[in-house]
Design a protein around this motif. Structure first.
Motif, PDB file in Angstrom:
ATOM      1  N   TRP A 117       0.834  -1.205   0.000  1.00 59.13           N
ATOM      2  CA  TRP A 117       0.000   0.000   0.000  1.00 59.13           C
ATOM      3  C   TRP A 117       0.873   1.262   0.000  1.00 59.13           C
ATOM      4  O   TRP A 117       0.586   2.239  -0.691  1.00 59.13           O
ATOM      5  CB  TRP A 117      -0.921  -0.003   1.206  1.00 59.13           C
ATOM      6  CG  TRP A 117      -2.149   0.844   1.016  1.00 59.13           C
ATOM      7  CD1 TRP A 117      -2.303   1.929   0.190  1.00 59.13           C
ATOM      8  CD2 TRP A 117      -3.411   0.670   1.670  1.00 59.13           C
ATOM      9  NE1 TRP A 117      -3.567   2.438   0.291  1.00 59.13           N
ATOM     10  CE2 TRP A 117      -4.274   1.686   1.191  1.00 59.13           C
ATOM     11  CE3 TRP A 117      -3.895  -0.235   2.607  1.00 59.13           C
ATOM     12  CZ2 TRP A 117      -5.580   1.821   1.629  1.00 59.13           C
ATOM     13  CZ3 TRP A 117      -5.200  -0.105   3.045  1.00 59.13           C
ATOM     14  CH2 TRP A 117      -6.038   0.904   2.558  1.00 59.13           C
ATOM     15  N   THR A 118       1.956   1.253   0.785  1.00 62.90           N
ATOM     16  CA  THR A 118       2.847   2.411   0.789  1.00 62.90           C
ATOM     17  C   THR A 118       3.507   2.588  -0.571  1.00 62.90           C
ATOM     18  O   THR A 118       3.789   3.716  -0.992  1.00 62.90           O
ATOM     19  CB  THR A 118       3.917   2.298   1.888  1.00 62.90           C
ATOM     20  OG1 THR A 118       4.642   1.075   1.741  1.00 62.90           O
ATOM     21  CG2 THR A 118       3.285   2.335   3.269  1.00 62.90           C
ATOM     22  N   SER A 120       1.940   1.900  -3.400  1.00 58.40           N
ATOM     23  CA  SER A 120       0.883   2.538  -4.188  1.00 58.40           C
ATOM     24  C   SER A 120       0.819   4.032  -3.915  1.00 58.40           C
ATOM     25  O   SER A 120       0.472   4.822  -4.804  1.00 58.40           O
ATOM     26  CB  SER A 120      -0.477   1.896  -3.889  1.00 58.40           C
ATOM     27  OG  SER A 120      -0.703   0.762  -4.704  1.00 58.40           O
ATOM     28  N   CYS A 121       1.154   4.430  -2.685  1.00 59.28           N
ATOM     29  CA  CYS A 121       1.098   5.848  -2.331  1.00 59.28           C
ATOM     30  C   CYS A 121       2.209   6.661  -2.991  1.00 59.28           C
ATOM     31  O   CYS A 121       2.202   7.892  -2.895  1.00 59.28           O
ATOM     32  CB  CYS A 121       1.139   6.009  -0.813  1.00 59.28           C
ATOM     33  SG  CYS A 121      -0.466   5.661  -0.013  1.00 59.28           S
ATOM     34  N   PRO A 124      -0.401   7.542  -6.117  1.00 51.57           N
ATOM     35  CA  PRO A 124      -1.781   7.192  -5.784  1.00 51.57           C
ATOM     36  C   PRO A 124      -2.771   7.732  -6.809  1.00 51.57           C
ATOM     37  O   PRO A 124      -2.549   8.778  -7.425  1.00 51.57           O
ATOM     38  CB  PRO A 124      -1.987   7.856  -4.425  1.00 51.57           C
ATOM     39  CG  PRO A 124      -1.090   9.054  -4.472  1.00 51.57           C
ATOM     40  CD  PRO A 124       0.116   8.606  -5.259  1.00 51.57           C
ATOM     41  N   TYR A 128      -7.527   7.841  -3.611  1.00 52.49           N
ATOM     42  CA  TYR A 128      -6.813   7.376  -2.420  1.00 52.49           C
ATOM     43  C   TYR A 128      -5.727   8.323  -1.941  1.00 52.49           C
ATOM     44  O   TYR A 128      -5.136   8.087  -0.882  1.00 52.49           O
ATOM     45  CB  TYR A 128      -6.203   5.991  -2.698  1.00 52.49           C
ATOM     46  CG  TYR A 128      -7.241   4.931  -2.901  1.00 52.49           C
ATOM     47  CD1 TYR A 128      -7.821   4.273  -1.828  1.00 52.49           C
ATOM     48  CD2 TYR A 128      -7.684   4.609  -4.179  1.00 52.49           C
ATOM     49  CE1 TYR A 128      -8.805   3.317  -2.017  1.00 52.49           C
ATOM     50  CE2 TYR A 128      -8.666   3.655  -4.382  1.00 52.49           C
ATOM     51  CZ  TYR A 128      -9.218   3.003  -3.289  1.00 52.49           C
ATOM     52  OH  TYR A 128     -10.205   2.066  -3.497  1.00 52.49           O
ATOM     53  N   ALA A 129      -5.447   9.389  -2.673  1.00 52.06           N
ATOM     54  CA  ALA A 129      -4.341  10.274  -2.307  1.00 52.06           C
ATOM     55  C   ALA A 129      -4.509  10.836  -0.896  1.00 52.06           C
ATOM     56  O   ALA A 129      -3.541  10.932  -0.128  1.00 52.06           O
ATOM     57  CB  ALA A 129      -4.225  11.404  -3.324  1.00 52.06           C
ATOM     58  N   CYS A 132      -3.180   8.612   2.052  1.00 55.45           N
ATOM     59  CA  CYS A 132      -1.801   8.118   2.078  1.00 55.45           C
ATOM     60  C   CYS A 132      -1.038   8.559   3.324  1.00 55.45           C
ATOM     61  O   CYS A 132      -0.146   7.837   3.786  1.00 55.45           O
ATOM     62  CB  CYS A 132      -1.070   8.542   0.813  1.00 55.45           C
ATOM     63  SG  CYS A 132      -1.506   7.501  -0.615  1.00 55.45           S
ATOM     64  N   VAL A 135      -1.921   5.998   5.788  1.00 58.20           N
ATOM     65  CA  VAL A 135      -1.323   4.715   5.407  1.00 58.20           C
ATOM     66  C   VAL A 135       0.139   4.670   5.840  1.00 58.20           C
ATOM     67  O   VAL A 135       0.609   3.679   6.412  1.00 58.20           O
ATOM     68  CB  VAL A 135      -1.453   4.489   3.885  1.00 58.20           C
ATOM     69  CG1 VAL A 135      -0.622   3.287   3.449  1.00 58.20           C
ATOM     70  CG2 VAL A 135      -2.910   4.282   3.496  1.00 58.20           C
ATOM     71  N   ARG A 136       0.867   5.745   5.599  1.00 57.20           N
ATOM     72  CA  ARG A 136       2.290   5.768   5.983  1.00 57.20           C
ATOM     73  C   ARG A 136       2.441   5.722   7.500  1.00 57.20           C
ATOM     74  O   ARG A 136       3.312   5.015   8.024  1.00 57.20           O
ATOM     75  CB  ARG A 136       2.953   7.009   5.403  1.00 57.20           C
ATOM     76  CG  ARG A 136       3.041   7.009   3.877  1.00 57.20           C
ATOM     77  CD  ARG A 136       3.870   8.189   3.365  1.00 57.20           C
ATOM     78  NE  ARG A 136       3.924   8.190   1.909  1.00 57.20           N
ATOM     79  CZ  ARG A 136       3.159   8.951   1.125  1.00 57.20           C
ATOM     80  NH1 ARG A 136       2.257   9.773   1.682  1.00 57.20           N
ATOM     81  NH2 ARG A 136       3.254   8.903  -0.183  1.00 57.20           N
TER      82      ARG A 136
END
Length: 423
Positions: A117-118, A120-121, A124, A128-129, A132, A135-136
């Motif tokens: 997932w990180t 993808s960020c 993004p 989903y931006a 993020c 997510v981080r």
């Protein structure tokens, strides 16, 4: 309620009036009026008290809420508020689902998925931006914290075909590791090319057979060979997988590990050489070992077999340092793939960067886990269709060759987005 209360009070009001009448013989008129008003005020207060609804203390048995969200924690079917139906997505549709519908959601170790997932960020999608940053920060969180955050921020949608079928197909792919030579040499005669100049100006470009035989096609590729392989089957594997690692012998005698990444195609249709062998009764086993065995018995038919697939892939060379070597090649999203946590999808049905819950019962491998939609492929067509990235090398190749089984998918879409999912 008011009318019922007043009807029950009528006899009491009559008795009160008779007592008031007796009092008038002993009190002045003004005192009588004050007494009447006081009695009426007392009766009114009693009526209001009878109608009041008592305030109950909070229910101590109510389920705990996800912090900052006010929604019950995991494992309570129907816990979330109703969500409007999603529009048809590409070749299928998304149907709102409850988290309890996702098989094994409470048991997945999310650490590897969070790494994907990180990644993808790094690039993004617009949906989903905004997530993020969380997510981080949650990359060092516990699985329980990560699950609670997902439930607070995301809404599961069951992915179905346009006809409403939730069942689909899961296959796998990998990154081959192949010996190669930088220069054409005895035993190394199969080229891997960089894209020719002006590739996109002529669509479709020459077929595989034309590339091997037509002087004008060969002239366009003059000096474009990145490396040479010994085995045409290994070259075909690289073309099908779209990338690979080469242990490449350099002219100075050194050996380097490099990556050849996908750089384009000739825009010709893909045809499976294994399917051609099966359809023509040449083999019963169309796996790569079966194809190799057939070629060992029929070496004169190598070109005939290879030319049944007109699709041709071109590559670019990338350095492979220690950090890059721990991840796969870059997928179509533009980020490095994570073994076991990245999938290729039909991008018209699931946008790149979408977290997806994948459930596949086997028989080769039972899988229930969070994955990221980070890649695509010409053979990956349909809403409930995924190609599962298993890693690199011979063991990964063997696993990928065996994996072909049923599949169900749930796309996890950010809550509160206007317009719903729109790949």
């Amino acid at each position: 309620m008011v009318h019922q209360t007043m009807s029950r009070s009528t006899p009491r009001a009559s008795r009160a009036s008779s007592r008031i009448s007796n009092m008038t013989t002993r009190l002045p008129r003004r005192s009588v009026d004050r007494a009447i008003l006081g009695i009426l005020a007392t009766a009114t207060a009693l009526l209001l008290a009878a109608c009041a609804v008592p305030t109950l203390p909070p229910d101590a048995s109510a389920p705990a809420a996800v912090p900052g969200v006010g929604e019950p924690a995991i494992g309570r079917p129907g816990a979330f508020a109703p969500v409007p139906a999603a529009p048809v997505a590409g070749r299928g549709r998304w149907v709102p689902a409850d988290w309890s519908e996702l098989p094994g959601f409470a048991d997945d170790d999310l650490f590897e998925a969070w790494n994907a997932w990180t990644k993808s960020c790094e690039k993004p999608g617009p949906a989903y931006a905004a997530l993020c940053g969380d997510v981080r920060r949650l990359s060092i969180g516990t699985p329980e914290e990560q699950r609670a955050w997902m439930m607070a921020k995301l809404q599961p949608y069951r992915v179905e075909s346009a006809e409403g079928n939730p069942e689909g197909l899961l296959t796998a792919y990998y990154e081959p590791v192949v010996p190669a030579s930088r220069l054409q040499a005895p035993g190394f005669n199969v080229p891997l090319y960089a894209p020719p100049a002006g590739l996109g100006q002529r669509k479709p470009w020459y077929t595989r057979q034309q590339i091997d035989t037509l002087p004008e096609a060969r002239a366009a590729l003059q000096g474009r060979a990145l490396a040479w392989l010994a085995d045409p089957v290994e070259a075909m594997v690289l073309h099908i997988q779209g990338s690979g690692r080469l242990r490449i012998s350099e002219p100075d005698g050194s050996v380097r590990l490099v990556r050849l990444a996908y750089a384009g195609t000739n825009d010709q249709p893909y045809r499976s050489i294994g399917s051609w062998l099966l359809q023509n009764g040449q083999v019963r086993d169309a796996t790569w070992p079966g194809i190799r065995a057939w070629l060992a018995q029929n070496p004169q038919r190598t070109n005939e077999l290879m030319w049944t697939n007109p699709r041709y892939v071109f590559f670019r060379e990338e350095p492979l340092d220690a950090l890059d070597a721990s991840f796969g090649p870059r997928g179509a999203q533009g980020v490095a793939l994570t073994p076991g946590r990245s999938i290729a999808v039909d991008r018209t049905s699931i946008p790149y960067g979408t977290p997806v819950w994948l459930a596949s019962p086997g028989p080769t491998a039972a899988l229930q886990r969070l994955v990221m939609a980070q890649d695509t492929g010409s053979a990956i067509v349909g809403a409930v269709r995924a190609d599962y990235f298993v890693g690199w090398g011979a063991d990964a190749g063997e696993a990928a060759g065996r994996l072909k089984q049923s599949l169900r998918l749930w796309a996890l879409w950010p809550r509160g987005l206007s317009g719903g999912p729109s790949p």
